[in-house]
Design a protein around this motif. Sequence first.
Motif, PDB file in Angstrom:
ATOM      1  N   ALA A 225       0.809  -1.216   0.000  1.00  0.00           N
ATOM      2  CA  ALA A 225       0.000   0.000   0.000  1.00  0.00           C
ATOM      3  C   ALA A 225       0.842   1.266   0.000  1.00  0.00           C
ATOM      4  O   ALA A 225       0.546   2.224   0.703  1.00  0.00           O
TER       5      ALA A 225
ATOM      6  N   LEU B  65      -5.748   1.211   6.485  1.00  0.00           N
ATOM      7  CA  LEU B  65      -5.692  -0.185   6.044  1.00  0.00           C
ATOM      8  C   LEU B  65      -4.256  -0.707   6.100  1.00  0.00           C
ATOM      9  O   LEU B  65      -4.013  -1.843   6.501  1.00  0.00           O
TER      10      LEU B  65
ATOM     11  N   LEU C 149     -12.644  -5.275  -1.114  1.00  0.00           N
ATOM     12  CA  LEU C 149     -12.049  -5.025   0.201  1.00  0.00           C
ATOM     13  C   LEU C 149     -13.106  -5.128   1.300  1.00  0.00           C
ATOM     14  O   LEU C 149     -12.898  -5.773   2.332  1.00  0.00           O
TER      15      LEU C 149
ATOM     16  N   GLN D 246      -6.759   4.499   3.206  1.00  0.00           N
ATOM     17  CA  GLN D 246      -5.716   3.592   2.736  1.00  0.00           C
ATOM     18  C   GLN D 246      -4.573   3.467   3.745  1.00  0.00           C
ATOM     19  O   GLN D 246      -4.019   2.387   3.939  1.00  0.00           O
TER      20      GLN D 246
ATOM     21  N   SER E 170      -5.953  -6.972  -2.365  1.00  0.00           N
ATOM     22  CA  SER E 170      -7.026  -6.111  -2.889  1.00  0.00           C
ATOM     23  C   SER E 170      -6.635  -4.641  -2.832  1.00  0.00           C
ATOM     24  O   SER E 170      -6.949  -3.868  -3.745  1.00  0.00           O
ATOM     25  N   LEU E 171      -5.960  -4.233  -1.747  1.00  0.00           N
ATOM     26  CA  LEU E 171      -5.542  -2.844  -1.601  1.00  0.00           C
ATOM     27  C   LEU E 171      -4.509  -2.477  -2.671  1.00  0.00           C
ATOM     28  O   LEU E 171      -4.560  -1.388  -3.252  1.00  0.00           O
TER      29      LEU E 171
ATOM     30  N   ILE F 197      -6.645  -8.727   2.054  1.00  0.00           N
ATOM     31  CA  ILE F 197      -6.753  -7.268   2.126  1.00  0.00           C
ATOM     32  C   ILE F 197      -5.560  -6.614   1.438  1.00  0.00           C
ATOM     33  O   ILE F 197      -5.707  -5.639   0.678  1.00  0.00           O
ATOM     34  N   GLU F 198      -4.360  -7.138   1.700  1.00  0.00           N
ATOM     35  CA  GLU F 198      -3.160  -6.571   1.059  1.00  0.00           C
ATOM     36  C   GLU F 198      -3.250  -6.680  -0.460  1.00  0.00           C
ATOM     37  O   GLU F 198      -2.954  -5.721  -1.187  1.00  0.00           O
TER      38      GLU F 198
ATOM     39  N   GLN G  56      -5.037   0.410  -5.616  1.00  0.00           N
ATOM     40  CA  GLN G  56      -4.144   1.528  -5.875  1.00  0.00           C
ATOM     41  C   GLN G  56      -3.630   1.516  -7.311  1.00  0.00           C
ATOM     42  O   GLN G  56      -3.423   2.572  -7.914  1.00  0.00           O
TER      43      GLN G  56
END
Length: 535
Positions: free
Chosen positions: A90, A384, A293, A381, A263-264, A260-261, A268
Motif C-alpha cells: 500500500a 488499512l 475489500l 488507505q 485487494s488494496l 486485504i493486502e 491503488q
Amino acid sequence: MVTEIELKYSLLESNELTTAKQIKTTIGQLLSEHELTFVHQEKQLSNHYYDTADLALRKSRIALRTRGTQCLGEAERFEQTIKTSGTIIAGLHQRPEYNVDIDDDKPIIALFPHSIWQPNTDISQLQQQIIELFSTNFTRHTWLVSLADAQVEIAFDCGEVACQGYTNKPRIYEIELELVSGDAQALFVLTKILFSQLALRPGQLTKAARGYALYRESQELSADIEKNATNDYAIVEQIALSMITIPKDLRLDAAFTHGIESSLTQLQRCVDSYVEAPLLIKLNKVSEFLVLLRQGFWLFSELLSEDEIMLRNELSYFIRTIHWVDNARYIESLNVKQSSYQKETLVNEELITKLQLDQNRYPREAQVLALLHSERFNNLQLDLLSLLLKRSSANSSNNQSDLSLIEFAAKHLTNSTEALSNELTQLQKPQDASTIELYLTAHSLLIRALLTTSWFSCLFAETDSDTVKRFNMPWLDIKQGISELQSLNLLQQQLVHLPNEEKKLTQWLVNKSENLITALDQSKAKALTMKPYWL
C-alpha cells in the motif's frame, strides 16, 4: 547494508496551487504550524540506472544505480547503490540497499559486497556487460523532521525519467517519507499531516520501475499501439471476476491480511490507471476493488476488533460515492453503440436528445480525481496499511475460529450461493411486485456470492480453471443483465418527468426490459443447475 523504509506518494497536478513552488511552501507551512523542528535543503540529483542488455539484474530483482548529488555552492558528489528485492504494501516500500561512494557516474560493481551476488557470478564479466538503460533527473527538496524520538526525511521530487534518444519523458512529481531513525509510526503521523493540504495518492511504482517500463517502451516503439489499446479499453471489457490468490495453509487471520493486502494493492493500481487515462471503465474497477475489500471485512468479521470494523464503514462511504459509475457507463454505451438495426440506433440517439444524456449528469473528471486524492480517501488507505502491519507483527488473532481456512471458505461459499439460489428459485411474479423489481432485489445477494467466490475459489481450483469459469459464467450473465435493468429502469423514471408524454420511447424501453428478463430467466435456469466445485 541498510533497510530502507519509506512511504511513496504521487502528487496530483491540477492547478496553480500544485506548482512545485506552492508544494514546497505548503510543506514548510504545515511543519511550522505543527511546531515540528526541521532542516530544509535543496539539491539536484542525476541518477543513471544500469543493467545488462538482457536485464539480468532486473531478473534477479536487483537495481543498480549511480547518483550524482549537487547542493547549492558545493561540488557534485557521486554514489553507487544496489537495491535488492523487498516488499511493497500500500505504498510502504521496504528494500535492503547497499551504498558506496565513487568518483563519477560510472558504476564499479566490484566495490559492493560479494555476498549480494549469486554464487559463481563473474564480477569482471558482469562489469563489462552492464550498460546504461535510463536516467532520472530531478530537483529534490528535503525536510529532515524531528518527531518525538524519531527522525523522518520528507522528500519532494520534481523532474523526469528519460531514455537516450527517446522523446517520451514521463514526469516525476512525488513525495517520499523515509524513516531515518526511531519508530516507524512517525511516518504515519507526518503523512497524515501532509494529507490535510496536499492531493496525494500512494505510489506503487518506484522511479526505477517507471524507468524500466520506459526503456521497454523505447525498445519496442509501442507508444502508438498502447495509445490505441487505451481507446479500445473504453468500449470492450471482458466479463470476469477479480480473483484473490490465498495459500491454502494460512490461518484465518493470515488469510484475511493476505486478501486485504492483495485487494488494496490492486485498488491503488486501478487508481493510478484512472489518473493516467480517466475512463469510466477504469473507475468501475476502482469501485470493484473497494467492494472486494469491504467483502473481506464482512467474511472475517468475527476476527475483527471494533476499530477494524469501522474501516468497513469508510469503505462503504466511498462505494456509495461512486455508485453512479454503472449508470454512467450505460449512458456512455448509448453514445458509442452502433447497432446493426438502424431503428435501434435512431432510438438511442432520440433517448440521448430527449433526456439530454450527452450533458454532464454525473461528477466531472476533476471531481473524481479530487476524491481519489482526498484526505479522507488517503486516510482510509493509510489506516488499512496500519491494520496490515499491526496484524503481521501480532502473528495471530485472539478471536481465531476453530475452522480451518478450507472449512471456513466452503461454509461461506455454500451459505452465499444457497441464499442466492433460494431467492432466485422463488422468483415469481406476485401481484404487488414486478419481475424487474424482484431481480433488482436479488442483486445484493448475487454480488455477495460473487465476491465470496473472488475471495475463496482459489482454495479449491486454479484461478483460470474451466470448472470455476463454467460455474461463474451464468451468474456473471445475471449480474450484467441486472446492471442493464437498473439503467433501463432509471431511464424509464426520467422519461416520466419530461413535459410531454413519450409513448414511443417508453414502449421501446419496456420492450428492451422484457427481452432482458427473458435472457435473465434463461441464465437463472442454467445457474441453478450448476454444482458447487468446492464440495
